[in-house]
Design a protein around this motif. Structure first.
Motif, mmCIF file in Angstrom:
data_model
loop_
_atom_site.group_PDB
_atom_site.id
_atom_site.type_symbol
_atom_site.label_atom_id
_atom_site.label_comp_id
_atom_site.label_asym_id
_atom_site.label_seq_id
_atom_site.Cartn_x
_atom_site.Cartn_y
_atom_site.Cartn_z
ATOM 1 N N TYR A 129 0.837 -1.196 0.000
ATOM 2 C CA TYR A 129 0.000 0.000 0.000
ATOM 3 C C TYR A 129 0.873 1.247 0.000
ATOM 4 O O TYR A 129 0.995 1.937 1.002
ATOM 5 C CB TYR A 129 -0.935 -0.026 1.198
ATOM 6 N N SER A 130 1.473 1.564 -1.140
ATOM 7 C CA SER A 130 2.365 2.706 -1.246
ATOM 8 C C SER A 130 1.634 3.978 -1.664
ATOM 9 O O SER A 130 2.231 5.042 -1.738
ATOM 10 C CB SER A 130 3.489 2.418 -2.254
ATOM 11 N N ASP A 131 0.333 3.870 -1.936
ATOM 12 C CA ASP A 131 -0.497 5.018 -2.279
ATOM 13 C C ASP A 131 -1.250 5.462 -1.025
ATOM 14 O O ASP A 131 -1.952 4.651 -0.405
ATOM 15 C CB ASP A 131 -1.488 4.638 -3.382
ATOM 16 N N PRO A 132 -1.143 6.741 -0.648
ATOM 17 C CA PRO A 132 -1.847 7.206 0.566
ATOM 18 C C PRO A 132 -3.352 6.991 0.524
ATOM 19 O O PRO A 132 -4.002 6.932 1.564
ATOM 20 C CB PRO A 132 -1.510 8.698 0.616
ATOM 21 N N ASN A 133 -3.923 6.899 -0.678
ATOM 22 C CA ASN A 133 -5.367 6.768 -0.800
ATOM 23 C C ASN A 133 -5.860 5.332 -0.754
ATOM 24 O O ASN A 133 -7.071 5.081 -0.746
ATOM 25 C CB ASN A 133 -5.845 7.433 -2.093
ATOM 26 N N GLU A 134 -4.940 4.374 -0.725
ATOM 27 C CA GLU A 134 -5.331 2.975 -0.610
ATOM 28 C C GLU A 134 -5.610 2.615 0.853
ATOM 29 O O GLU A 134 -5.067 3.230 1.764
ATOM 30 C CB GLU A 134 -4.224 2.066 -1.153
ATOM 31 N N THR A 135 -6.449 1.623 1.051
ATOM 32 C CA THR A 135 -6.779 1.185 2.404
ATOM 33 C C THR A 135 -6.666 -0.331 2.498
ATOM 34 O O THR A 135 -7.320 -1.042 1.725
ATOM 35 C CB THR A 135 -8.217 1.587 2.788
ATOM 36 N N PRO A 136 -5.873 -0.841 3.430
ATOM 37 C CA PRO A 136 -5.835 -2.289 3.643
ATOM 38 C C PRO A 136 -7.178 -2.783 4.157
ATOM 39 O O PRO A 136 -7.984 -1.993 4.670
ATOM 40 C CB PRO A 136 -4.752 -2.468 4.716
ATOM 41 N N PRO A 137 -7.461 -4.069 4.058
ATOM 42 C CA PRO A 137 -8.690 -4.608 4.665
ATOM 43 C C PRO A 137 -8.729 -4.267 6.157
ATOM 44 O O PRO A 137 -7.689 -4.168 6.807
ATOM 45 C CB PRO A 137 -8.548 -6.120 4.443
ATOM 46 N N LEU A 138 -9.932 -4.092 6.703
ATOM 47 C CA LEU A 138 -10.075 -3.679 8.092
ATOM 48 C C LEU A 138 -9.359 -4.608 9.064
ATOM 49 O O LEU A 138 -8.831 -4.167 10.083
ATOM 50 C CB LEU A 138 -11.558 -3.589 8.467
ATOM 51 N N THR A 182 6.628 -0.847 7.989
ATOM 52 C CA THR A 182 5.539 -1.641 7.413
ATOM 53 C C THR A 182 5.434 -1.488 5.902
ATOM 54 O O THR A 182 4.890 -2.358 5.224
ATOM 55 C CB THR A 182 4.195 -1.233 8.039
ATOM 56 N N GLY A 183 5.948 -0.375 5.367
ATOM 57 C CA GLY A 183 5.794 -0.108 3.943
ATOM 58 C C GLY A 183 4.385 0.311 3.573
ATOM 59 O O GLY A 183 4.024 0.337 2.396
ATOM 60 N N ILE A 184 3.564 0.668 4.561
ATOM 61 C CA ILE A 184 2.158 1.005 4.304
ATOM 62 C C ILE A 184 1.974 2.520 4.390
ATOM 63 O O ILE A 184 2.118 3.113 5.451
ATOM 64 C CB ILE A 184 1.234 0.291 5.304
ATOM 65 N N MET A 185 1.650 3.126 3.265
ATOM 66 C CA MET A 185 1.480 4.578 3.174
ATOM 67 C C MET A 185 0.033 5.018 3.327
ATOM 68 O O MET A 185 -0.275 6.192 3.217
ATOM 69 C CB MET A 185 1.990 5.071 1.820
ATOM 70 N N SER A 186 -0.875 4.085 3.557
ATOM 71 C CA SER A 186 -2.297 4.435 3.630
ATOM 72 C C SER A 186 -2.569 5.450 4.734
ATOM 73 O O SER A 186 -2.322 5.193 5.917
ATOM 74 C CB SER A 186 -3.134 3.173 3.873
ATOM 75 N N ARG A 187 -3.113 6.591 4.329
ATOM 76 C CA ARG A 187 -3.460 7.601 5.332
ATOM 77 C C ARG A 187 -4.667 7.167 6.150
ATOM 78 O O ARG A 187 -4.863 7.617 7.287
ATOM 79 C CB ARG A 187 -3.727 8.948 4.660
ATOM 80 N N HIS A 188 -5.462 6.263 5.595
ATOM 81 C CA HIS A 188 -6.662 5.825 6.299
ATOM 82 C C HIS A 188 -6.330 4.935 7.489
ATOM 83 O O HIS A 188 -7.120 4.855 8.445
ATOM 84 C CB HIS A 188 -7.596 5.116 5.322
ATOM 85 N N VAL A 189 -5.187 4.281 7.457
ATOM 86 C CA VAL A 189 -4.723 3.512 8.615
ATOM 87 C C VAL A 189 -4.502 4.450 9.806
ATOM 88 O O VAL A 189 -4.921 4.172 10.931
ATOM 89 C CB VAL A 189 -3.425 2.749 8.275
ATOM 90 N N VAL A 190 -3.854 5.578 9.539
ATOM 91 C CA VAL A 190 -3.604 6.552 10.601
ATOM 92 C C VAL A 190 -4.914 7.218 11.036
ATOM 93 O O VAL A 190 -5.086 7.563 12.216
ATOM 94 C CB VAL A 190 -2.566 7.597 10.135
ATOM 95 N N THR A 191 -5.858 7.377 10.114
ATOM 96 C CA THR A 191 -7.175 7.905 10.467
ATOM 97 C C THR A 191 -7.846 7.015 11.508
ATOM 98 O O THR A 191 -8.468 7.516 12.461
ATOM 99 C CB THR A 191 -8.066 8.017 9.212
ATOM 100 N N ILE A 192 -7.712 5.717 11.370
ATOM 101 C CA ILE A 192 -8.281 4.781 12.348
ATOM 102 C C ILE A 192 -7.647 5.017 13.719
ATOM 103 O O ILE A 192 -8.336 5.040 14.747
ATOM 104 C CB ILE A 192 -8.081 3.324 11.880
ATOM 105 N N GLY A 193 -6.329 5.210 13.736
ATOM 106 C CA GLY A 193 -5.648 5.522 14.988
ATOM 107 C C GLY A 193 -6.167 6.814 15.595
ATOM 108 O O GLY A 193 -6.353 6.921 16.821
ATOM 109 N N ALA A 194 -6.420 7.825 14.744
ATOM 110 C CA ALA A 194 -6.932 9.108 15.224
ATOM 111 C C ALA A 194 -8.298 8.955 15.877
ATOM 112 O O ALA A 194 -8.580 9.555 16.920
ATOM 113 C CB ALA A 194 -7.010 10.097 14.065
ATOM 114 N N LEU A 195 -9.153 8.140 15.291
ATOM 115 C CA LEU A 195 -10.489 7.911 15.856
ATOM 116 C C LEU A 195 -10.402 7.243 17.224
ATOM 117 O O LEU A 195 -11.183 7.556 18.131
ATOM 118 C CB LEU A 195 -11.329 7.063 14.893
#
Length: 439
Positions: free
Chosen positions: A9-18, A321-334
């Motif tokens: 997931y090297s694109d910030p707009n991609e999201t790994p499975p929940l 991790t090599g994971i650039m997904s910004r949505h992963v960090v959004t989950i942490g923020a919530l």
């Protein structure tokens, strides 16, 4: 967990499975949690708030709540605000020295008002940050970070030894074997987990060390749970809980640190894109990151929170991790926002005895100083640069240690001169501009 998704997931707009994104988001929170709440505890103590009392609990809650909100400014964004990168925001250590001094001498109302105004100024730095970077080469940023760490280390030792009467501890027990046993248990556990484990456990080493120290303190009868029992189940942030009180010296001091913090955020944004996507951060991303920094700080200050900044340790998680997904960090923020709305979480943290916290901050503050040395390692240590380092540190730390040396200066100037970070930065910038380069 990390091997399964490494480099995908090297694109910030991609999201790994929940099933992957949730633990990855929690990993970001665990890596920064202890560092995020510690500045509020220190500033609350400097302001004379009761240790473990409702006001300290409130400041801790605001640290969690607005770290989450500021992170959403970064990851989700709003117009030009936000880098839209996996950048975790948190309460900044860079401001602790300045704010602790202001809170101790002028009160939290002055300190938080300065944070509000400084945050607004910080926000507008986003439009000019590219033009200011020349003022902050590695020599300057490294010096400032080193000065912050060196200023905070005595605080860590005081906490580890049991605090002092001003922190609601028994003065005669200061430095007791019981206090040091608890503090050193935190240090030992944190170091063992950091260097002999991997993944989430390694990244959360300090937090786990604090938990172990906390349990040991309970066994020693050092913990009072009355604040946890009395804390409400849910809270609503209060606007301007300490009022609005302007001090020019406080605003100037906070603004100077805000500039340094903005440069740090530029570095974190660049490091994030390099670590996760192998590219440089764009001007739009850097400006957006700075806007989010300032907005997060200003909004937090309105409700009693301290300044926010990007957290460098979370950049390391992106690289690992090599994971650039910004949505992963959004989950942490919530998750942080949820914790910030539950006062019992803050009360548990506030009930932590100072020796437990001291063990954690010995490592954290030492790492701040080490980070400054790491930046300075990029600098050519010729005579010119060594003189700049020597004079800047001597001025900044010396005046902070002996504030009576400038006791006859006007209040605004005295606040600046004894803040440690501000004079170090000012002297270093001036000398770097004025002294000729060595051939």
């Amino acid at each position: 967990m990390t091997d399964m998704t490494d480099g995908v997931y090297s694109d910030p707009n991609e999201t790994p499975p929940l099933i992957e994104a949730v633990p990855l988001g929690l990993q970001h929170v665990l890596a920064m949690f202890a560092s995020n709440v510690t500045p509020s505890i220190i500033v609350a103590g400097a302001a004379g708030l009761a240790f473990g009392g409702p006001e300290q609990v409130y400041l801790i809650q605001m640290a969690m709540l607005f770290a989450g909100i500021a992170t959403l400014f970064q990851t989700i964004g709003l117009g030009p605000i936000g880098a839209r990168l996996p950048i975790m925001q948190g309460t900044s250590f860079a401001f602790v020295g300045v704010l602790a001094g202001i809170a101790a001498t002028q009160g939290l109302s002055v300190a938080l008002t300065a944070c509000l105004i400084g945050g607004v100024i910080h926000f507008f730095l986003g439009s000019v940050i590219q033009h200011l970077r020349f003022l902050f080469p590695p020599l300057i940023t490294g010096l400032v970070i080193l000065a912050i760490g060196l200023y905070l280390i005595p605080v860590a030792i005081k906490y580890a030894a049991g605090g002092a009467a001003t922190f609601q501890m028994e003065a005669e027990s200061f430095g007791s074997l019981m206090h040091w046993s608890v503090a050193l248990s935190v240090v030992v556990v944190a170091l063992v987990l950091k260097f002999f484990t991997k993944g989430i456990i390694s990244n959360a080493a300090i937090l786990i060390g604090l938990v172990v120290g906390y349990l040991l303190a309970i066994a020693f009868g050092m913990v009072n749970f009355s604040a946890v029992t009395n804390a409400s189940l849910f809270m609503t942030p209060q606007p301007l809980p300490y009022g609005f009180e302007f001090s020019l010296g406080a605003v100037i001091a906070v603004t100077l640190v805000s500039i340094v913090s903005a440069i740090e955020t530029v570095g974190d944004a660049s490091a994030t894109t390099k670590a996760g996507a192998g590219r440089e951060a764009t001007d739009k991303e850097i400006a957006g990151a700075t806007y989010a920094d300032g907005l997060g700080t200003a909004v937090a200050a309105v409700f009693g929170g301290l300044p926010n900044t990007s957290f460098s340790q979370n950049v390391g998680i992106v690289g690992m991790t090599g994971i650039m997904s910004r949505h992963v960090v959004t989950i942490g923020a919530l998750f942080l926002i949820l914790c910030g709305l539950l006062p019992k979480v803050g009360a548990v943290i506030a009930s932590m005895p100072l020796p437990v916290l001291g063990g954690g901050v010995i490592v954290m503050f030492g790492m701040v100083a080490a980070a400054g040395l790491n930046v300075l390692s990029e600098v050519n240590m010729n005579r010119r640069n060594m003189v700049i380092i020597a004079v800047s540190l001597a001025a900044g730390l010396g005046l902070n240690l002996v504030p009576t040396a400038v006791q006859y200066l006007p209040g605004v100037v005295k606040t600046l001169m004894t803040s440690a970070v501000a004079p170090t930065a000012a002297v270093a910038i001036a000398l770097n501009l004025l002294l000729p380069d060595e051939v």
